[in-house]
Each structure stands twice: as structure tokens, then as C-alpha cells.
Design a protein around this motif. Structure first.
Motif, PDB file in Angstrom:
ATOM      1  N   ILE A 140       0.819  -1.205   0.000  1.00 56.32           N
ATOM      2  CA  ILE A 140       0.000   0.000   0.000  1.00 56.32           C
ATOM      3  C   ILE A 140       0.855   1.257   0.000  1.00 56.32           C
ATOM      4  O   ILE A 140       0.511   2.285  -0.600  1.00 56.32           O
ATOM      5  CB  ILE A 140      -0.964  -0.011   1.220  1.00 56.32           C
ATOM      6  N   TYR A 141       2.031   1.187   0.649  1.00 55.74           N
ATOM      7  CA  TYR A 141       2.885   2.377   0.744  1.00 55.74           C
ATOM      8  C   TYR A 141       3.518   2.723  -0.603  1.00 55.74           C
ATOM      9  O   TYR A 141       3.788   3.900  -0.880  1.00 55.74           O
ATOM     10  CB  TYR A 141       3.957   2.168   1.815  1.00 55.74           C
ATOM     11  N   PRO A 367      -5.216  -2.515   2.303  1.00 54.27           N
ATOM     12  CA  PRO A 367      -6.401  -1.724   2.682  1.00 54.27           C
ATOM     13  C   PRO A 367      -6.727  -0.669   1.640  1.00 54.27           C
ATOM     14  O   PRO A 367      -5.890  -0.261   0.841  1.00 54.27           O
ATOM     15  CB  PRO A 367      -5.974  -1.080   4.005  1.00 54.27           C
ATOM     16  N   THR A 368      -7.965  -0.224   1.657  1.00 52.34           N
ATOM     17  CA  THR A 368      -8.394   0.851   0.766  1.00 52.34           C
ATOM     18  C   THR A 368      -8.354   2.180   1.513  1.00 52.34           C
ATOM     19  O   THR A 368      -8.329   2.221   2.742  1.00 52.34           O
ATOM     20  CB  THR A 368      -9.817   0.603   0.256  1.00 52.34           C
ATOM     21  N   GLY A 369      -8.371   3.266   0.746  1.00 56.53           N
ATOM     22  CA  GLY A 369      -8.382   4.591   1.355  1.00 56.53           C
ATOM     23  C   GLY A 369      -7.000   5.037   1.792  1.00 56.53           C
ATOM     24  O   GLY A 369      -5.975   4.420   1.466  1.00 56.53           O
ATOM     25  N   PHE A 370      -6.977   6.124   2.573  1.00 58.06           N
ATOM     26  CA  PHE A 370      -5.722   6.713   3.030  1.00 58.06           C
ATOM     27  C   PHE A 370      -5.648   6.669   4.543  1.00 58.06           C
ATOM     28  O   PHE A 370      -6.648   6.828   5.237  1.00 58.06           O
ATOM     29  CB  PHE A 370      -5.616   8.167   2.562  1.00 58.06           C
ATOM     30  N   MET A 371      -4.437   6.454   5.035  1.00 54.38           N
ATOM     31  CA  MET A 371      -4.212   6.490   6.476  1.00 54.38           C
ATOM     32  C   MET A 371      -4.064   7.935   6.945  1.00 54.38           C
ATOM     33  O   MET A 371      -3.680   8.805   6.158  1.00 54.38           O
ATOM     34  CB  MET A 371      -2.946   5.705   6.824  1.00 54.38           C
ATOM     35  N   PRO A 372      -4.332   8.200   8.197  1.00 56.38           N
ATOM     36  CA  PRO A 372      -4.156   9.560   8.714  1.00 56.38           C
ATOM     37  C   PRO A 372      -2.695   9.985   8.596  1.00 56.38           C
ATOM     38  O   PRO A 372      -1.782   9.169   8.745  1.00 56.38           O
ATOM     39  CB  PRO A 372      -4.579   9.448  10.185  1.00 56.38           C
ATOM     40  N   PRO A 373      -2.443  11.260   8.304  1.00 55.98           N
ATOM     41  CA  PRO A 373      -1.053  11.713   8.196  1.00 55.98           C
ATOM     42  C   PRO A 373      -0.325  11.568   9.528  1.00 55.98           C
ATOM     43  O   PRO A 373      -0.929  11.658  10.601  1.00 55.98           O
ATOM     44  CB  PRO A 373      -1.180  13.181   7.788  1.00 55.98           C
ATOM     45  N   ILE A 429       6.575  16.460   1.464  1.00 54.97           N
ATOM     46  CA  ILE A 429       5.130  16.393   1.741  1.00 54.97           C
ATOM     47  C   ILE A 429       4.638  14.948   1.863  1.00 54.97           C
ATOM     48  O   ILE A 429       3.946  14.597   2.839  1.00 54.97           O
ATOM     49  CB  ILE A 429       4.351  17.167   0.657  1.00 54.97           C
ATOM     50  N   PRO A 430       4.966  14.040   0.924  1.00 51.36           N
ATOM     51  CA  PRO A 430       4.485  12.657   1.071  1.00 51.36           C
ATOM     52  C   PRO A 430       5.045  11.926   2.287  1.00 51.36           C
ATOM     53  O   PRO A 430       4.446  10.937   2.726  1.00 51.36           O
ATOM     54  CB  PRO A 430       4.966  11.982  -0.223  1.00 51.36           C
ATOM     55  N   SER A 431       6.178  12.412   2.842  1.00 51.06           N
ATOM     56  CA  SER A 431       6.723  11.724   4.022  1.00 51.06           C
ATOM     57  C   SER A 431       5.770  11.801   5.208  1.00 51.06           C
ATOM     58  O   SER A 431       5.874  11.003   6.145  1.00 51.06           O
ATOM     59  CB  SER A 431       8.082  12.329   4.400  1.00 51.06           C
ATOM     60  N   PHE A 432       4.826  12.745   5.198  1.00 54.32           N
ATOM     61  CA  PHE A 432       3.811  12.831   6.250  1.00 54.32           C
ATOM     62  C   PHE A 432       2.623  11.916   5.955  1.00 54.32           C
ATOM     63  O   PHE A 432       1.716  11.806   6.775  1.00 54.32           O
ATOM     64  CB  PHE A 432       3.320  14.280   6.387  1.00 54.32           C
ATOM     65  N   PHE A 433       2.622  11.269   4.789  1.00 52.58           N
ATOM     66  CA  PHE A 433       1.505  10.405   4.390  1.00 52.58           C
ATOM     67  C   PHE A 433       1.977   8.974   4.102  1.00 52.58           C
ATOM     68  O   PHE A 433       1.499   8.332   3.179  1.00 52.58           O
ATOM     69  CB  PHE A 433       0.813  10.994   3.157  1.00 52.58           C
ATOM     70  N   HIS A 434       2.974   8.521   4.871  1.00 48.69           N
ATOM     71  CA  HIS A 434       3.435   7.124   4.813  1.00 48.69           C
ATOM     72  C   HIS A 434       4.023   6.779   3.436  1.00 48.69           C
ATOM     73  O   HIS A 434       3.692   5.744   2.854  1.00 48.69           O
ATOM     74  CB  HIS A 434       2.294   6.157   5.154  1.00 48.69           C
ATOM     75  N   CYS A 435       4.906   7.627   2.940  1.00 50.85           N
ATOM     76  CA  CYS A 435       5.534   7.396   1.642  1.00 50.85           C
ATOM     77  C   CYS A 435       7.047   7.330   1.794  1.00 50.85           C
ATOM     78  O   CYS A 435       7.605   7.735   2.817  1.00 50.85           O
ATOM     79  CB  CYS A 435       5.165   8.513   0.654  1.00 50.85           C
ATOM     80  N   PHE A 436       7.709   6.836   0.765  1.00 51.64           N
ATOM     81  CA  PHE A 436       9.180   6.820   0.763  1.00 51.64           C
ATOM     82  C   PHE A 436       9.698   7.527  -0.482  1.00 51.64           C
ATOM     83  O   PHE A 436       8.914   8.052  -1.285  1.00 51.64           O
ATOM     84  CB  PHE A 436       9.735   5.399   0.904  1.00 51.64           C
ATOM     85  N   THR A 437      11.015   7.552  -0.666  1.00 46.76           N
ATOM     86  CA  THR A 437      11.669   8.454  -1.616  1.00 46.76           C
ATOM     87  C   THR A 437      11.288   8.175  -3.067  1.00 46.76           C
ATOM     88  O   THR A 437      11.173   7.027  -3.479  1.00 46.76           O
ATOM     89  CB  THR A 437      13.193   8.347  -1.460  1.00 46.76           C
ATOM     90  N   THR A 438      11.159   9.263  -3.823  1.00 51.99           N
ATOM     91  CA  THR A 438      10.835   9.173  -5.249  1.00 51.99           C
ATOM     92  C   THR A 438      11.841   9.968  -6.071  1.00 51.99           C
ATOM     93  O   THR A 438      12.580  10.809  -5.558  1.00 51.99           O
ATOM     94  CB  THR A 438       9.426   9.731  -5.532  1.00 51.99           C
ATOM     95  N   SER A 439      11.841   9.701  -7.355  1.00 52.25           N
ATOM     96  CA  SER A 439      12.614  10.485  -8.330  1.00 52.25           C
ATOM     97  C   SER A 439      12.065  10.160  -9.708  1.00 52.25           C
ATOM     98  O   SER A 439      11.142   9.352  -9.854  1.00 52.25           O
ATOM     99  CB  SER A 439      14.109  10.147  -8.255  1.00 52.25           C
ATOM    100  N   ALA A 440      12.639  10.786 -10.722  1.00 55.90           N
ATOM    101  CA  ALA A 440      12.263  10.440 -12.094  1.00 55.90           C
ATOM    102  C   ALA A 440      12.806   9.055 -12.433  1.00 55.90           C
ATOM    103  O   ALA A 440      13.823   8.623 -11.882  1.00 55.90           O
ATOM    104  CB  ALA A 440      12.811  11.477 -13.069  1.00 55.90           C
ATOM    105  N   ALA A 441      12.132   8.351 -13.326  1.00 54.63           N
ATOM    106  CA  ALA A 441      12.560   7.021 -13.762  1.00 54.63           C
ATOM    107  C   ALA A 441      12.588   6.984 -15.281  1.00 54.63           C
ATOM    108  O   ALA A 441      11.610   7.383 -15.933  1.00 54.63           O
ATOM    109  CB  ALA A 441      11.620   5.948 -13.217  1.00 54.63           C
ATOM    110  N   LEU A 442      13.702   6.521 -15.842  1.00 59.03           N
ATOM    111  CA  LEU A 442      13.888   6.566 -17.287  1.00 59.03           C
ATOM    112  C   LEU A 442      12.877   5.700 -18.032  1.00 59.03           C
ATOM    113  O   LEU A 442      12.292   6.139 -19.034  1.00 59.03           O
ATOM    114  CB  LEU A 442      15.311   6.127 -17.642  1.00 59.03           C
ATOM    115  N   ALA A 443      12.642   4.467 -17.571  1.00 62.48           N
ATOM    116  CA  ALA A 443      11.771   3.547 -18.307  1.00 62.48           C
ATOM    117  C   ALA A 443      10.357   4.113 -18.447  1.00 62.48           C
ATOM    118  O   ALA A 443       9.782   4.144 -19.547  1.00 62.48           O
ATOM    119  CB  ALA A 443      11.737   2.188 -17.608  1.00 62.48           C
TER     120      ALA A 443
END
Length: 739
Positions: A140-141, A367-373, A429-443
């Protein structure tokens, strides 16, 4: 400014080059250089052999002496001034969507944006779930991460084509940090325990009913979101202080080697899922080798059902992926093979009851939906701050390089600092919503471009697809086997592993880049990803220093009937000027290579120290043979010199390839000039850039009246040397001629 070529000059100049005429050459001298359009050339003829050589003179620009205090105050006033126009520009600059969205051409762009957004969203669903395993998180994350990144980049990004979301290399780095912190906190790392309500593979969970106690899954995402928050802060700080230059230390060869080496680590980490093994994740130095040792020790425990599923998925995904690439010019959109495989595997696992009958490892309840920040854990920041540095640099380097590459391809511009802000806030901002690191992806960016993407609006369509999955479809993936997710991750490594095919071409172009690629790849794979990146950066910087320490050195020859001088070791049929040696040093002259410069110069011309020593020895022993003169030595002298000093009267150093000098370099030039002048050989410097000239002036290389030792071209220096030598031969102190 260039002198006229030989065939355009008066014949007397040609004769003077050969030493056959005692009259000075016919030369054009500019009387005014400040305004080139009004430059007035007047010819003069040096009829008197003792007439001094006329030279090019350039008037330097006057430098403005700005008071540092006034400069700072002026900058602060300009920065602190506020006006409606400036406020509007700041807001529009920070939110580029406000500039381009009102001008959006609905008829022209909407179809391409919707099509590309849908396809990328469909591809992101299985990849987000699969890469969650790589990051040590629940499926889900991964979906949360891709959703928020797509929305935020739509608002802040300046690239119309890149796809920002989950990226395998960063997931690997996050997963290594998460496993380390889980081990320190005392959680069982041999199993991935799902969160509340999820299927467990046998690991014991902590009390799930207490809100203040965090189970393994909860702690894993807490670590992941905290390191993501720190990485985002670093990226925003780099954008604010405009230190994007850090990415210049990550060359293409280094990044390619790092991605390939990390791909081996990713492949290794996913191998256990393909075999259905429950193994602890190895961390630290040599984790790749350790993991394979664990796999082979437990190979007898392979889950046959997971193995068969993995092989079937590989047999489907690999050929279809190749077909997608081979016929991408003919296909309007790539076939979503991954989604088809995920759906088919989920149905087979559900109706075949593979988990109940064969104990296969499955994704479990999503699970469906979003968890609390939830805010990151500030107590973890001291232990994660260093890890976030490498993650932030890799993330923004890949994002900025991809955005600039596609902007150049499609004829628009991106702002590198704004890209750093965008990717930074895609992490903060997403780190407060149960997310981890992102970046651009070539593929995914290539897929997005090939399916007709026109603007950042396609990111909103992608986010809507992910939102549909998060709100409705996610629980349907309950029975999806983890081996299928592992296969999807491994198949997506094909691009990085194909870099081996480019090595022969890279070797032909640059052997040094190839060595950097191999060192970075091997260290990233065999040692660790973070240390591999550090080793690659240090080694590439060492290679740069090595190139300047042992630069290319050559003597120059003259191209007949021209003003061009080139390397005699590179080109044929070049002429030499009698008594003149022209030396080129292709590197900055500084403390590291000063001895190399001096030894190469002495070897290519002659060693003034040896000549001086031979002169003293000859004078002391009163040798009656041909003695040392200011012109040089005869062959009878015991020292074996490679050149006949009788003819050598001038050494011209071509400084066109010397970018800068330090104090050691200036001292070396002074020493060389002093040594040669001691045996009657003059040293002239030609084609010094303004920086080198300033360094020579500050280092008092020559006195004010000796500035004739610096020339704007090699041609001018050679002409001066020949003219001065002619004057020495025909002029005596009392005005008498040798003739």
C-alpha cells in the motif's frame, strides 16, 4: 587578433624567416584595438636591421573596483524589496502550473496527455507494489508514494515529459536503511510481517491494539518516511542555495556504473522471492555475496510452486517486453504485460488456493483509502541524516539529468533549481503520508513520451488511475504471489544490465570512463550501494587529477605558408624553425604536475642544468677542445644531449592549453626561465589566457619592461625570436656590423 599568413606577406618577411635577409619584415600594426570596427592598420618597413620588433598590443579592460560591503548591501536591498510584480513572479516561479495551465491547448494536448497518463498509471500499479518489497515496505505504501509524487510534480515541475514516482535504485537504498534500523530496534528481519489484518508468514507481531506501540510494518514505514523527509530537506536546501553543481561530480560513466552495480544488488535481493525462501536481508559490506551464500545454503527449502510461477512469469514478461521495444514505433501504446501477468497470477493464486495448499508467500490484505497523516520520527533523524545525503544526491541528479535531456530533445527549457524544489517537495510532503523516496525514472519516462505526452497534466491522469486502485481495486490483489512481484522487479533491470553491450564502444571513446564505470559498478555491487557511489566519485576525481599529472606533451612544428603550429608527433610534414623549439603542455600547471612539466621540457629541448654543469667543468679543467659557448655544446662533451645547443637560442612555450597557474606553477616558470637564460637561451610564453596572464603579473614573472616575453600567438613569438636573433647577428654595441 591574427597576423597575416605567410603567402599574404611581403617577400622580405618570407626571407627573414629563412634568415636570408637583413631587412625587417613588413608588418601591419593596429593603432586602435578598443573599437575593432575602426581599427586602423598602417604598414611600416623595418629598413634598419637594428630596428626593434614591432608587436601586437592589446589594451586591457579596466576592472571595476567594487566595495564588497556595498555589493552585499545592494544585493540584500534587491532581494528584500517587495512589489506586486516581484511577488507574482515568485509565486509563478515556485508554482509553474500557474503559468502553463491557463494557456493549455485542450484540443491539441488532451488526447496525448490522457493516453500517456492512463498507460503510465497502469504500469505503475504492479511496479509500485513490487518495488515496495525492495524498500522493505507493505504494498500500500508504494501506491501512496506514486500517487502523491504524481500530484506534487504536476504542481511544481517544469519538465513536460518525465515520470516522477517510485524508482528501483532508491527503493534499494531505502530498504537497506530500513532493515538496518529494524535490526537495531530488535525486529525479526527474516520475515516481512504485514500490518494489522494482513497475512503473516510466521513472524510474531507486537500488540496491534495499542495505538502507542508500533509493529514491524509500522516501524519500517516510519524509518522510510523519516529518511525520505531528510532527503527532501537536503534537495530543497540544494535548490535554495543553488548548489546543483554537486551533480557535476556524477559523470555519465559513474552514474551508469552505479545503476548497473545496484541492479545486481536488486536482482540478488529479489532472488529469494523467486525461490519462495524466507531469508534475512543482508546489509553492509559484501551483502551481495552474503545473500547468495544464504540462498545456496537454503536452496533445498525452495518452494516449488513459487519457482514454477516465477519461471512462467519470466517466460511471458521477457519476450513481450522485447516485442514492445522492437515494435514501439508501430505500436500506438505498449502492451501492459505486467498488469496482465499480475491479474492472471492473482486469479490463479486465488482460485487455485496456492497459499493454503503450497504455503506460497502472498501480498496479503491491502487496505483501501488513506491512512491519517503522521509526522516523521524526529528521534531517528540523527541516525538517518547521513543515509539521506546519498539518497538525495542520486534522486536529484537523475531527475535533473532526465528533465534536461527530454527538454533539449523537444525544444523547451527547464529550470534546474526548480526541479530540485519539485523533487524535494515530492519527498517532504508525502513523508507525512506514509511514503518513501521518489525520483524520475527513465523507463516510465520513455513510455510517457512515446505514448504522446504533451504536458505535466498527464501526471494527474496517472494519479487518478492510482487513486482508483487505492479506493477500490487494491484489496483484489490479496492473493498475488510475491514471486510475481520479484519477477517484475528483475525484468525491469534489463536496461541497466544491457550497459555491458556498450562497453566496447565506450572503451574506444574513452578508456578512462570505462575504468570509472567498472570501478563504480564493482564497488556498488560487491561492497555496498552507498560506499560504491562514494568510491566512484573519489575514483573519478582521482582520474581527473591523474590526467593533469601525466598530460600530453609535444613539440610543435610549423605548417608551411600558414600561421599554424601543431604537434609533430601527431602530424606529418611539419617544418621546424632553426634554433627555436616550441613546447606545448596540455594541462593546468600547478603543484601536482610541476615536476612533470620541467622534466618534459628539459627532455624535449635540452637540460640547462646539465649544460651549465658541463660549462663549469670545462672551465675548471681548462679543456682545450671546443668549449662551452652561449650557443651550446659540441658533441665531444661527455654529456650526451639530444639536441645541438649551437643552434638553440629560443624556447617558446605554448600556453594555450594551460587553464590556470598556482604559486608552484609560477615558481616553476620562473625557475625554467632563469635556468635557460643562464646558458643564453631566451624563454617566450605564447597564447596565455587572461587568467594565466593575471597570475603571471601577480606572481611577478617578469618586470614591466620585460612584458615582451608574453605573446598573443605562437606565430608572433616565433617571428620575434627570429627578428631578435637576426639583430644579434648584425648589430654590435658600437653600431658596427659583423659584415
Amino acid at each position: 587578433m591574427s597576423l597575416e599568413s605567410k603567402e599574404q606577406l611581403d617577400p622580405s618577411l618570407t626571407d627573414s624567416f629563412e634568415g636570408n635577409d637583413r631587412h625587417g619584415p613588413l608588418v601591419k600594426v593596429p593603432l586602435e584595438l578598443e573599437n575593432e570596427s575602426s581599427t586602423d592598420f598602417r604598414q611600416f618597413e623595418a629598413t634598419d636591421p637594428c630596428t626593434p620588433y614591432r608587436r601586437i598590443h592589446m589594451e586591457p579592460q579596466e576592472k571595476s573596483h567594487t566595495n564588497f560591503k556595498q555589493f552585499v548591501i545592494k544585493k540584500l536591498r534587491r532581494s528584500c524589496q517587495c512589489s506586486p510584480t516581484k511577488a507574482k513572479n515568485m509565486i509563478f516561479g515556485f508554482l509553474p502550473v500557474l503559468r502553463w495551465l491557463p494557456k493549455y491547448d485542450l484540443k491539441k494536448n488532451i488526447l496525448g496527455d490522457v493516453m500517456s497518463g492512463l498507460i503510465v498509471g497502469i504500469l505503475l500499479v504492479p511496479q509500485s507494489i513490487a518495488y515496495s518489497l525492495l524498500a522493505g515496505q507493505e504494498p500500500i505504501y508504494g501506491l501512496y508514494t506514486s500517487f502523491f509524487a504524481s500530484i506534487i510534480y504536476f504542481l511544481l515541475g517544469t519538465s513536460r515529459h518525465i515520470s516522477v514516482g517510485i524508482f528501483g535504485i532508491l527503493c534499494l537504498m531505502i530498504g537497506e536503511v530500513v532493515d538496518r534500523e529494524l535490526h537495531k530496534a530488535g525486529y525479526d528481519t527474516a520475515h516481512t510481517a504485514p500490518s494489522l489484518g494482513m497475512v503473516s508468514n510466521g513472524s510474531t507481531l507486537l500488540n496491534q491494539t495499542s495505538d502507542w506501540i508500533c509493529d514491524r510494518s509500522c516501524y519500517a514505514i516510519t524509518v522510510g518516511s523519516t529518511v525520505t523527509f531528510m532527503a527532501g530537506v537536503y534537495q530543497v536546501a540544494m535548490g535554495f542555495f543553488q548548489v546543483g553543481f554537486v551533480s557535476v561530480y556524477l559523470s555519465d560513466a559513474l552514474l551508469s556504473g552505479f545503476v548497473t552495480g545496484a541492479s545486481f544488488t536488486i536482482l540478488t535481493s529479489q532472488a529469494k522471492y523467486l525461490l519462495g525462501l524466507s531469508l534475512p536481508r543482508s546489509n553492509g559490506v559484501g551483502s551481495l555475496i552474503t545473500t547468495w551464500i544464504h540462498i545456496f545454503r537454503n536452496i533445498h527449502r525452495t518452494n516449488i510452486c513459487d519457482l514454477i510461477t516465477s519461471l512462467l512469469c519470466l517466460l511471458v514478461l521477457l519476450p513481450t517486453k522485447e516485442l514492445n521495444e522492437h515494435f514501439k514505433s508501430k505500436l500506438k501504446a505498449p502492451i501492459p504485460t505486467e498488469l496482465i501477468v499480475v491479474v492472471a497470477a492473482t486469479l490463479a493464486s486465488h482460485f487455485g488456493k496456492l497459499h493454503e495448499n503450497y504455503n506460497t508467500s502472498i501480498a496479503g490484505h491491502i487496505p483501501t483509502g488513506f491512512m491519517p497523516p503522521k509526522a516523521p520520527d524526529w528521534n531517528l533523524i540523527p541516525s538517518l541524516a547521513v543515509d539521506a545525503v546519498a539518497i538525495s544526491i542520486i534522486g536529484f541528479a537523475i531527475t535533473v539529468s532526465l528533465s534536461e535531456m527530454f527538454a533539449k530533445k523537444h525544444g523547451y527549457t527547464v529550470r534546474a533549481n526548480q526541479e530540485m524544489y519539485a523533487i524535494g517537495f515530492c519527498n517532504i510532503i508525502p513523508s507525512f503520508f506514509h511514503c518513501f523516496t521518489t525520483s524520475a525514472a527513465l523507463a516510465k519516462t520513455l513510455v510517457k513520451e512515446s505514448t504522446g505526452c504533451q504536458t505535466q497534466l498527464s501526471g494527474v491522469v496517472t494519479a487518478l488511475v492510482l487513486l482508483l486502485v487505492l479506493l477500490v481495486i487494491a484489496p483484489l490483489f490479496y492473493s498475488l504471489q510475491k514471486s510475481v512481484l520479484g519477477v517484475i522487479t528483475i525484468v525491469n533491470l534489463r536496461g541497466a544490465l544491457r550497459k555491458f553491450k556498450d562497453l566496447p564502444k565506450m572503451w574506444k571513446v574513452s578508456r578512462m570512463d570505462t575504468v570509472i564505470w567498472f570501478v563504480t559498478m564493482l564497488s556498488s555491487a560487491l561492497i555496498s550501494t552507498e560506499l560504491g557511489l562514494l568510491i566512484g566519485v573519489c575514483f573519478s576525481m582521482f582520474c581527473v587529477i591523474l590526467r593533469t599529472q601525466k598530460p600530453k606533451i609535444s613539440l610543435l612544428g610549423w605548417v608551411e605558408e600558414s600561421e599554424v603550429f601543431e604537434s609533430m608527433s601527431t602530424y606529418k610534414n611539419l617544418q621546424t624553425k632553426p634554433g627555436i623549439k616550441i613546447f606545448r603542455f596540455v594541462a593546468p600547471l600547478y603543484y601536482i604536475n610541476k615536476e612533470c612539466f620541467k622534466s618534459a621540457l628539459y627532455k624535449k629541448t635540452l637540460n640547462p642544468v646539465s649544460v651549465k654543469a658541463a660549462q663549469k667543468k670545462a672551465a675548471k679543467t681548462k679543456i682545450t677542445k671546443e668549449t662551452v659557448t652561449l650557443s651550446g655544446l659540441r658533441d665531444e662533451v661527455s654529456l650526451q644531449l639530444s639536441h645541438d645547443p649551437l643552434e638553440l637560442h629560443t624556447i617558446v612555450i605554448d600556453c594555450s592549453a594551460i587553464q590556470f597557474l598556482d604559486t608552484a606553477g609560477i615558481h616553476t616558470l620562473k625557475e625554467v626561465r632563469r635556468d635557460y637564460e643562464a646558458i643564453g637561451i631566451q624563454v617566450l610564453l605564447a597564447q596565455c589566457n587572461p587568467s594565466v596572464r593575471d597570475s603571471l603579473a601577480c606572481g611577478e614573472y617578469c618586470k614591466k619592461e620585460e612584458e615582451n616575453l608574453l605573446f598573443y600567438s605562437v606565430y608572433e613569438a616565433v617571428a620575434f625570436a627570429e627578428e631578435s636573433q637576426n639583430q644579434k647577428r648584425v648589430c654590435l654595441p658600437n653600431g658596427l656590423s659583423l659584415s
